[in-house]
Scaffold this motif. Structure first.
Motif, PDB file in Angstrom:
ATOM      1  N   TRP A 132       0.812  -1.209   0.000  1.00 50.49           N
ATOM      2  CA  TRP A 132       0.000   0.000   0.000  1.00 50.49           C
ATOM      3  C   TRP A 132       0.850   1.265   0.000  1.00 50.49           C
ATOM      4  CZ3 TRP A 132      -4.490  -0.338  -1.937  1.00 50.49           C
ATOM      5  CH2 TRP A 132      -5.221  -1.515  -1.818  1.00 50.49           C
ATOM      6  N   LYS A 133       1.997   1.232   0.666  1.00 51.66           N
ATOM      7  CA  LYS A 133       2.897   2.384   0.596  1.00 51.66           C
ATOM      8  C   LYS A 133       3.387   2.594  -0.830  1.00 51.66           C
ATOM      9  CE  LYS A 133       5.138   3.074   4.998  1.00 51.66           C
ATOM     10  NZ  LYS A 133       6.339   2.875   5.786  1.00 51.66           N
ATOM     11  N   ARG A 145      -1.613  13.252   0.516  1.00 51.49           N
ATOM     12  CA  ARG A 145      -1.970  12.910  -0.865  1.00 51.49           C
ATOM     13  C   ARG A 145      -1.886  11.405  -1.106  1.00 51.49           C
ATOM     14  NH1 ARG A 145       1.160  17.817  -3.735  1.00 51.49           N
ATOM     15  NH2 ARG A 145      -0.571  19.285  -3.669  1.00 51.49           N
ATOM     16  N   ASN A 146      -0.812  10.787  -0.597  1.00 47.78           N
ATOM     17  CA  ASN A 146      -0.704   9.356  -0.868  1.00 47.78           C
ATOM     18  C   ASN A 146      -1.696   8.554  -0.031  1.00 47.78           C
ATOM     19  OD1 ASN A 146       0.703   8.413   1.494  1.00 47.78           O
ATOM     20  ND2 ASN A 146       2.683   8.699   0.493  1.00 47.78           N
ATOM     21  N   THR A 147      -2.063   9.035   1.146  1.00 45.95           N
ATOM     22  CA  THR A 147      -3.104   8.365   1.945  1.00 45.95           C
ATOM     23  C   THR A 147      -4.438   8.395   1.208  1.00 45.95           C
ATOM     24  OG1 THR A 147      -1.999   8.896   4.017  1.00 45.95           O
ATOM     25  CG2 THR A 147      -4.360   8.402   4.141  1.00 45.95           C
ATOM     26  N   GLN A 151      -6.556   5.106  -0.530  1.00 44.23           N
ATOM     27  CA  GLN A 151      -7.985   4.857  -0.299  1.00 44.23           C
ATOM     28  C   GLN A 151      -8.754   4.790  -1.621  1.00 44.23           C
ATOM     29  OE1 GLN A 151      -8.782   8.163   2.280  1.00 44.23           O
ATOM     30  NE2 GLN A 151      -8.164   7.041   4.131  1.00 44.23           N
ATOM     31  N   ASN A 152      -8.440   5.707  -2.527  1.00 43.70           N
ATOM     32  CA  ASN A 152      -9.131   5.735  -3.818  1.00 43.70           C
ATOM     33  C   ASN A 152      -8.819   4.493  -4.654  1.00 43.70           C
ATOM     34  OD1 ASN A 152     -10.416   8.168  -3.303  1.00 43.70           O
ATOM     35  ND2 ASN A 152      -8.802   9.378  -4.256  1.00 43.70           N
ATOM     36  N   VAL A 153      -7.566   4.081  -4.687  1.00 44.16           N
ATOM     37  CA  VAL A 153      -7.200   2.881  -5.452  1.00 44.16           C
ATOM     38  C   VAL A 153      -7.870   1.659  -4.836  1.00 44.16           C
ATOM     39  CG1 VAL A 153      -5.290   1.341  -6.114  1.00 44.16           C
ATOM     40  CG2 VAL A 153      -5.066   3.817  -6.417  1.00 44.16           C
TER      41      VAL A 153
END
Length: 168
Positions: A132-133, A145-147, A151-153
């Protein structure tokens, strides 16, 4: 068996007719989507988890062959998986080709774009050792932004593959 072939043939004819009668932009989009799907299948090399990952990234990015989207920072997102132009110099060195060639390929060559996405993701995965990272780093190193991207992916994966998207 012949009934099945008849149904499949009818479905293919109906699909072909809708493509033929579509507007040129829609027909191009459909043809581009087919090519992106083929490229994702090739790039995943039979690894289901990687194919799902590439689809999750593709669904989130929602680009298209030929896409060139300007970002607020002056960079561009290119092609179906919206690879940031920031990557162009690094990829150029990697493939021993000019930045101009790499830019063109990222924007207009579905398979080059998908393989570059695969390389970026797998490079991040190797670096951070966390699935996930690595998804988050594909998009941004900025934590919030990456969090949000992770979630979106995740939502895109569930939408495409159902809750079983995360099963081994």
């Amino acid at each position: 068996m012949s009934r099945l072939w008849g149904l499949l043939t009818a479905a293919m004819i109906a699909m072909s007719a809708s493509i033929v009668h579509a507007t040129p932009a829609k027909a191009t989009l459909l043809a581009g989507d087919v090519e992106v799907a083929r490229c994702i299948r090739l790039a995943s090399n039979g690894r289901g988890w990687l194919e799902k990952t590439l689809w999750g990234l593709r669904d989130q990015e929602a680009g298209w062959v030929g896409a060139k989207i300007r970002n607020a920072d002056g960079s561009y997102d290119l092609g179906p998986l919206q690879i940031n132009s920031w990557w162009v110099p690094r990829i150029s060195v990697l493939v021993h080709r000019s930045e101009s060639d790499v830019w063109t390929w990222l924007q207009h060559d579905a398979c080059f774009n998908v393989y570059a996405t695969r390389w970026i993701f797998l490079t991040e995965l190797k670096s951070v050792q966390d699935y996930w990272k690595a998804i988050g780093h594909y998009h941004s190193r900025v934590r919030w932004r990456n969090t949000r991207y992770i979630q979106n992916v995740g939502r895109r994966l569930v939408a495409r593959f159902g809750p079983a998207a995360f099963e081994k």
